[in-house]
Design an enzyme around this catalytic site. Structure first.
Site, PDB file in Angstrom:
ATOM      1  N   HIS A 161      28.079  39.979  35.410  1.00 37.94           N
ATOM      2  CA  HIS A 161      29.611  41.170  36.219  1.00 37.94           C
ATOM      3  C   HIS A 161      28.778  42.001  36.500  1.00 37.94           C
ATOM      4  O   HIS A 161      29.029  43.055  36.652  1.00 37.94           O
ATOM      5  CB  HIS A 161      30.908  41.250  34.697  1.00 37.94           C
ATOM      6  CG  HIS A 161      31.856  41.388  35.696  1.00 37.94           C
ATOM      7  ND1 HIS A 161      32.909  40.762  35.316  1.00 37.94           N
ATOM      8  CD2 HIS A 161      32.308  41.493  37.090  1.00 37.94           C
ATOM      9  CE1 HIS A 161      34.287  40.343  36.399  1.00 37.94           C
ATOM     10  NE2 HIS A 161      33.617  41.798  36.971  1.00 37.94           N
ATOM     11  N   GLU A 178      31.497  36.816  41.117  1.00 33.43           N
ATOM     12  CA  GLU A 178      32.014  37.395  43.350  1.00 33.43           C
ATOM     13  C   GLU A 178      29.591  37.701  43.407  1.00 33.43           C
ATOM     14  O   GLU A 178      30.156  39.462  43.304  1.00 33.43           O
ATOM     15  CB  GLU A 178      32.486  38.655  42.671  1.00 33.43           C
ATOM     16  CG  GLU A 178      34.020  38.064  41.866  1.00 33.43           C
ATOM     17  CD  GLU A 178      35.029  39.221  43.398  1.00 33.43           C
ATOM     18  OE1 GLU A 178      34.525  40.455  42.765  1.00 33.43           O
ATOM     19  OE2 GLU A 178      35.661  39.139  42.755  1.00 33.43           O
ATOM     20  N   ARG A 212      38.684  35.662  28.553  1.00 33.07           N
ATOM     21  CA  ARG A 212      37.872  35.981  29.854  1.00 33.07           C
ATOM     22  C   ARG A 212      36.825  37.451  29.687  1.00 33.07           C
ATOM     23  O   ARG A 212      37.324  38.482  30.301  1.00 33.07           O
ATOM     24  CB  ARG A 212      37.496  35.410  31.397  1.00 33.07           C
ATOM     25  CG  ARG A 212      36.806  36.098  32.046  1.00 33.07           C
ATOM     26  CD  ARG A 212      37.162  35.060  33.730  1.00 33.07           C
ATOM     27  NE  ARG A 212      35.723  35.058  34.753  1.00 33.07           N
ATOM     28  CZ  ARG A 212      36.154  36.019  35.466  1.00 33.07           C
ATOM     29  NH1 ARG A 212      36.924  36.615  35.905  1.00 33.07           N
ATOM     30  NH2 ARG A 212      34.578  36.205  36.626  1.00 33.07           N
ATOM     31  N   ASN A 230      39.130  33.607  42.320  1.00 30.31           N
ATOM     32  CA  ASN A 230      39.287  35.029  42.545  1.00 30.31           C
ATOM     33  C   ASN A 230      40.391  35.637  43.660  1.00 30.31           C
ATOM     34  O   ASN A 230      39.792  35.064  44.478  1.00 30.31           O
ATOM     35  CB  ASN A 230      38.121  36.579  42.057  1.00 30.31           C
ATOM     36  CG  ASN A 230      37.177  36.276  40.668  1.00 30.31           C
ATOM     37  OD1 ASN A 230      37.468  35.424  39.931  1.00 30.31           O
ATOM     38  ND2 ASN A 230      36.442  37.156  40.880  1.00 30.31           N
ATOM     39  N   GLU A 232      40.785  35.382  38.411  1.00 31.95           N
ATOM     40  CA  GLU A 232      40.852  36.894  38.499  1.00 31.95           C
ATOM     41  C   GLU A 232      42.256  36.527  39.457  1.00 31.95           C
ATOM     42  O   GLU A 232      41.845  36.138  40.808  1.00 31.95           O
ATOM     43  CB  GLU A 232      40.078  37.641  39.510  1.00 31.95           C
ATOM     44  CG  GLU A 232      39.174  38.455  37.879  1.00 31.95           C
ATOM     45  CD  GLU A 232      37.899  39.757  38.325  1.00 31.95           C
ATOM     46  OE1 GLU A 232      38.168  40.096  38.962  1.00 31.95           O
ATOM     47  OE2 GLU A 232      36.932  39.545  37.885  1.00 31.95           O
ATOM     48  N   TYR A 260      43.259  38.574  45.636  1.00 31.70           N
ATOM     49  CA  TYR A 260      44.089  39.131  45.868  1.00 31.70           C
ATOM     50  C   TYR A 260      44.324  39.765  47.031  1.00 31.70           C
ATOM     51  O   TYR A 260      45.807  40.522  46.634  1.00 31.70           O
ATOM     52  CB  TYR A 260      42.932  40.806  44.932  1.00 31.70           C
ATOM     53  CG  TYR A 260      41.864  41.141  43.787  1.00 31.70           C
ATOM     54  CD1 TYR A 260      42.821  41.313  42.896  1.00 31.70           C
ATOM     55  CD2 TYR A 260      41.200  40.598  43.466  1.00 31.70           C
ATOM     56  CE1 TYR A 260      42.578  41.860  40.975  1.00 31.70           C
ATOM     57  CE2 TYR A 260      40.638  40.474  42.673  1.00 31.70           C
ATOM     58  CZ  TYR A 260      41.000  40.670  41.053  1.00 31.70           C
ATOM     59  OH  TYR A 260      40.775  40.815  39.780  1.00 31.70           O
TER      60      TYR A 260
HETATM   61  C1  FCB Z   1      37.032  41.994  41.267  1.00 26.09           C
HETATM   62  C2  FCB Z   1      35.638  42.425  40.152  1.00 26.09           C
HETATM   63  C3  FCB Z   1      36.894  42.836  38.974  1.00 26.09           C
HETATM   64  C4  FCB Z   1      37.305  44.075  39.251  1.00 26.09           C
HETATM   65  C5  FCB Z   1      38.395  43.503  40.097  1.00 26.09           C
HETATM   66  C6  FCB Z   1      39.585  44.199  40.447  1.00 26.09           C
HETATM   67  O1  FCB Z   1      36.078  42.307  42.386  1.00 26.09           O
HETATM   68  O2  FCB Z   1      35.040  41.030  40.024  1.00 26.09           O
HETATM   69  O3  FCB Z   1      35.588  43.658  37.878  1.00 26.09           O
HETATM   70  O4  FCB Z   1      36.886  44.832  39.539  1.00 26.09           O
HETATM   71  O5  FCB Z   1      37.816  43.130  41.423  1.00 26.09           O
END
Ligand code: FCB
Length: 479
Positions: free
Chosen positions: A123, A168, A79, A298, A375, A300
């Site tokens: 992006h 995002e 990607r 995405n 992500e 985290y």
């Molecule tokens: C996301 C972004 C990516 C990177 C990660 C850690 O928000 O899409 O570019 O910075 O976080």
């Protein structure tokens, strides 16, 4: 989490992700024009240590070596993102053949090696000239984006496997125009909500253009950073209402127009004191509501919220960086409470269960919508050991536990088609500059040398076998 043996379907796509401004460098080369991130990062005080993407990973010159890493990792897909100001400096008018050639060659190399390119059109590197005319707060930007998307479909469409319109849009709108911690660094609540809508509109218009060029062979997606929001006290109606409000701004402000063709009534009600949303024109929602072949998600970490009663300082642990202005437009009575560790170097809590929960909840609302984790990954303070290697057991464990979390969502029936580790390389982590390392491959910013971390070796085993390896199964000799 206990270690399990888990086999993924052969058709499941394993990949890794990057983004143009974070890796390319060559900011003034090849006819590239300035983007809002050039301006922002060159403004004193905006990024940690004043870091900029001028050189970054020098990927613009080292792309062939980087493609070789993708191939050596055994990835099914890669990607990448296309820098709009590289292919169309200024964002309107003439295109730059040199910029288009760069991506065309890169995509050819991937395809020849049997790697599927997943291309993100936005992006976050908006051409500066468009920002000078109002940026995403200006409706015209959505139409400029659609024209750029059309041209990319014409130039690269026969070789790109999946087109992702936006990465995002939450960050682009609320961090760019609300809290100002991202480019263009504006702190204007109305502009932030206008940006939400114009990004949604840009997505819909671009989908329409790409399908017009490529017909049904086009595979379209968008990548959203959906928030997993938990109430501090699940039995409190006030805390549940805090969840609802944050969910409206964070998740439903994008999902509902894109997948249902409506804006949530509660989003409009909650923000009525900021704007009447009259910038939503008749017909916009029908344009935004385009069928998506795959929804990019995405993930985290999670957030935890409660009702803020005005006593003491409002806690703002939303993971999006300290700022004078809040990205949560119109919401003054919600606070984000600190969550228990462990955390990554970003201060984000490590909670793999949140990923299972997120995928299951999207699947419950949109049962026919295929998804892909576009992500997921973690920053840690990596060090090069005396043996020359980078032993990053916490990143290996993070990836292991989150891939397992995806497996659990699959078990529960969620239609998840792929997983992309963020990131292939250490890179420019926006306002945190080069200080936060997310790569599975280390980059020495002095020499530009790339070194596989243990996590890269581990991930290679996963991608080539489709069986989740144990955290301890790091085998550098297999490469
Ligand atoms: C996301 C972004 C990516 C990177 C990660 C850690 O928000 O899409 O570019 O910075 O976080």
């Amino acid at each position: 989490m206990s270690e399990t043996t888990r086999t993924f379907p052969d058709s499941f796509v394993w990949g890794s992700a990057t983004a143009s401004y974070q890796i390319e460098g060559a900011a003034d080369e090849g006819g590239r024009g300035p983007s809002i991130w050039d301006t922002f990062s060159h403004t004193p005080g905006k990024t940690l240590n004043g870091d900029t993407g001028d050189v970054a990973d020098d990927h613009y010159h080292r792309w062939a070596e980087d493609v070789q890493h993708v191939v050596d990792l055994g990835l099914d897909a890669y990607r990448l993102s296309i820098a709009w100001p590289r292919v169309q400096p200024g964002g309107t008018g003439d295109f730059n053949p040199e910029g288009i050639a760069f991506y065309s060659t890169l995509i050819d190399a991937l395809v020849e090696a049997g790697v599927k390119p997943v291309a993100t059109l936005y992006h976050w590197d908006l051409p500066q000239e468009l920002e000078d005319r109002g940026g995403w707060a200006n409706r015209e930007t959505a139409f400029a984006f659609a024209a750029y998307a059309r041209r990319m479909a014409e130039e690269l469409g026969d070789r790109v496997d999946v087109w992702t319109t936006l990465n995002e849009p939450w960050c682009a709108a609320y961090l760019g125009y609300g809290s100002g911690v991202h480019a263009p660094g504006r702190t204007e609540p109305v502009a932030a909500l206008e940006a939400v809508h114009h990004l949604n509109l840009a997505h819909g218009l671009a989908c329409r253009e790409i399908r017009d060029v490529l017909g049904q062979q086009a595979r379209l997606s968008v990548t959203l950073n959906l928030h997993v929001i938990r109430p501090e006290d699940p039995s409190s109606a006030e805390d549940q209402d805090a969840v609802r409000r944050i969910d409206a701004l964070a998740n439903r402000a994008f999902l509902a127009p894109m997948l249902d063709g409506v804006y949530p009534a509660d989003l409009f009600a909650d923000t009525a004191h900021v704007t009447d949303w009259s910038f939503v024109a008749d017909g916009d929602l029908a344009l935004i509501n385009q069928p998506l072949d795959v929804l990019g998600v995405n993930y985290y970490s999670t957030v935890k919220v409660r009702r803020y009663r005005g006593d003491g300082e409002r806690s703002e642990n939303d993971g999006h960086g300290a700022a004078e202005a809040s990205p949560w437009i119109g919401v003054d009575d919600v606070e984000f409470v600190e969550q228990p560790g462990p955390t990554t170097a970003m201060g984000w809590n490590i909670e793999p269960g949140g990923l299972t929960e997120l995928l299951e909840s999207v699947a419950a609302t949109y049962p026919d919508q295929p998804m892909m984790v576009t992500e997921n990954g973690a920053a840690f303070e990596d060090e090069v050991s005396a043996d020359g290697r980078v032993h990053d057991p916490r990143r290996v464990a993070y990836l292991h536990d989150h891939v397992e979390a995806v497996g659990r969502a699959l078990d529960a029936g969620a239609d998840v088609r792929g997983y992309f580790a963020w990131s292939l390389l250490d890179n420019f982590e926006w306002s945190f500059g080069y200080d936060r390392r997310f790569g599975i491959i280390r980059v020495d910013y002095t020499t530009q040398e790339r070194t596989w971390k243990d996590s890269a070796h581990w991930y290679r085993t996963l991608c080539t076998t489709h069986v989740l390896p144990a955290v301890s199964a790091v085998d550098p000799s297999a490469r």
